[in-house]
Design a protein around this motif. Structure first.
Motif, short mmCIF file in Angstrom:
data_model
loop_
_atom_site.label_atom_id
_atom_site.label_comp_id
_atom_site.label_asym_id
_atom_site.label_seq_id
_atom_site.Cartn_x
_atom_site.Cartn_y
_atom_site.Cartn_z
N HIS A 1 -2.76 -0.72 19.42
CA HIS A 1 -1.74 -1.19 18.45
C HIS A 1 -1.37 -0.09 17.36
N ARG A 2 -2.00 0.77 17.18
CA ARG A 2 -1.59 1.72 16.28
C ARG A 2 -0.67 2.84 16.85
N SER B 1 -3.86 -3.51 9.35
CA SER B 1 -3.84 -3.97 10.72
C SER B 1 -5.21 -4.88 10.60
N GLY B 2 -5.62 -5.51 11.80
CA GLY B 2 -6.57 -6.55 12.00
C GLY B 2 -6.67 -7.08 13.26
N GLY C 1 -14.65 0.06 13.47
CA GLY C 1 -14.35 -1.25 13.03
C GLY C 1 -14.64 -2.27 14.33
N TYR C 2 -13.81 -3.13 14.84
CA TYR C 2 -14.15 -4.11 15.63
C TYR C 2 -14.16 -3.41 17.39
N ASP C 3 -13.90 -2.14 17.36
CA ASP C 3 -13.49 -1.61 18.70
C ASP C 3 -14.83 -2.01 19.66
N HIS D 1 -16.13 -5.61 1.93
CA HIS D 1 -15.12 -4.85 2.45
C HIS D 1 -15.59 -3.69 3.04
N PHE E 1 -5.25 -6.95 18.55
CA PHE E 1 -5.31 -6.13 17.35
C PHE E 1 -3.68 -6.10 16.89
N LYS F 1 0.91 -1.02 -0.18
CA LYS F 1 -0.10 -0.08 -0.23
C LYS F 1 1.06 1.29 -0.01
N SER G 1 -9.50 -9.26 7.81
CA SER G 1 -10.51 -8.47 8.88
C SER G 1 -11.31 -7.59 8.26
N ALA G 2 -10.85 -6.76 7.26
CA ALA G 2 -11.87 -5.74 6.68
C ALA G 2 -12.98 -6.54 5.85
O1 LIG Z 1 -8.31 0.54 15.87
C1 LIG Z 1 -8.86 -0.40 15.35
N1 LIG Z 1 -10.26 -0.64 15.93
C2 LIG Z 1 -11.23 -1.47 15.42
N2 LIG Z 1 -10.83 -2.22 14.15
C3 LIG Z 1 -9.68 -2.08 13.75
C4 LIG Z 1 -8.63 -1.16 14.13
N3 LIG Z 1 -7.75 -1.10 13.41
C5 LIG Z 1 -7.97 -1.99 12.26
N4 LIG Z 1 -9.27 -2.56 12.46
C6 LIG Z 1 -9.86 -3.61 11.52
C7 LIG Z 1 -10.65 -2.75 10.69
C8 LIG Z 1 -10.80 -3.30 9.54
O2 LIG Z 1 -11.69 -4.20 9.41
C9 LIG Z 1 -9.37 -4.04 9.46
C10 LIG Z 1 -8.21 -3.25 8.74
O3 LIG Z 1 -8.11 -3.70 7.31
P1 LIG Z 1 -7.02 -2.95 6.51
O4 LIG Z 1 -7.12 -3.30 5.28
O5 LIG Z 1 -5.86 -2.66 7.18
O6 LIG Z 1 -7.75 -1.36 6.48
P2 LIG Z 1 -8.89 -1.07 5.54
O7 LIG Z 1 -9.24 -1.93 4.26
O8 LIG Z 1 -10.17 -0.63 6.24
O9 LIG Z 1 -8.23 0.43 4.96
P3 LIG Z 1 -7.04 0.72 4.27
O10 LIG Z 1 -6.43 -0.83 3.83
O11 LIG Z 1 -7.29 1.60 3.15
O12 LIG Z 1 -5.92 1.22 5.37
O13 LIG Z 1 -9.11 -4.03 10.75
#
Ligand SMILES: O=c1nc[nH]c2c1ncn2[C@H]1C[C@H](O)[C@@H](COP(=O)(O)OP(=O)(O)OP(=O)(O)O)O1
Ligand SMILES: [Mg+2]
Length: 204
Positions: A183-184, A71-72, A156-158, A93, A119, A54, A86-87
């Motif tokens: 984690h972030r 992340s996930g 997200g999963y918060d 998505h 996470f 990315k 995860s997304a």
């Molecule tokens: O702090 C968080 N609190 C809750 N859920 C989270 C967090 N951080 C990641 N997540 C979940 C969201 C998504 O289901 C997956 C990330 O997927 P991931 O591909 O990295 O991001 P994304 O597709 O939503 O956006 P992008 O790729 O444009 O950054 O993990």
């Protein structure tokens, strides 16, 4: 320290957190949505591969240094699933409602002690698309999956992620607390420390 970087993410929740976390260190963060290009295909088999992919894609399309976050959530009872998927856990998505509902359904009746999860956030910083030494940082946030959603904050999963040391869900945490312990936050702190330690920060 780069003056301007492109944030290689289209996730509104992440963008909000990066803006808050990077606000006062003089870096202008431009989300990739401000540019006109298709997002990268996440074909990697790890958070690291997807983050680098990315970041490189965003560098190539903007000519700017890029920061990407892959992340996930990793659930022990599901042998680490959904992980890098995860997304799109429930198929579509970014459908957080469906993803969370599916996770609660798969853990229906599972005792608390077996609902452990964490996470992961992997950040990749690339100076340019051919950067041979992308900087990678990894934060992990331990918790467990609740039996129902709690809280309105975060994304997200918060709502279904219980944070033992806080005694509540990640979505019940004030933003500034989550941005200190997540984690972030952990991965970004590693990056900022690395910027400071490299003479004058990571060069463009
Ligand atoms: O702090 C968080 N609190 C809750 N859920 C989270 C967090 N951080 C990641 N997540 C979940 C969201 C998504 O289901 C997956 C990330 O997927 P991931 O591909 O990295 O991001 P994304 O597709 O939503 O956006 P992008 O790729 O444009 O950054 O993990
Ligand atoms: Mg993604």
């Amino acid at each position: 320290m780069p003056r301007t970087l492109v944030l290689a993410s289209n996730n509104a929740g992440k963008i909000k957190e990066f803006n808050a976390l990077l606000a006062d260190i003089g870096i202008t963060v431009k989300p990739q949505g401000e540019f006109d290009f298709e997002e990268a295909e996440e074909t990697g088999l790890s958070f690291i591969e997807n983050a680098i992919l990315k970041a490189r894609h965003a560098c190539a399309h903007t000519g700017l240094p890029a920061l990407a976050d892959d992340s996930g959530i990793e659930v022990d009872y599901l042998d680490g699933a959904p992980g890098i998927y995860s997304a799109r856990f429930a198929g579509e998505h970014g459908n957080n409602e469906a993803n969370n509902a599916l996770l609660l359904e798969k853990l229906d009746g599972v005792p608390e002690a077996e609902r452990t999860a964490r996470f992961h956030c992997v950040l990749a910083y690339m100076r340019h698309q051919n950067d041979p030494t992308p900087q990678v940082f990894h934060g992990v946030w331990e918790g467990r999956i609740l039996t129902s959603a709690q809280g309105q904050e975060g994304f997200g999963y918060d709502p279904i992620f219980f944070v033992p040391e806080q005694g509540c869900s990640a979505a019940s945490l004030p933003k500034d607390i989550k941005n200190q312990i997540s984690h972030r936050a952990q991965a970004l702190q590693q990056l900022l420390t690395s910027f400071e330690q490299t003479a004058g920060g990571i060069t463009l």
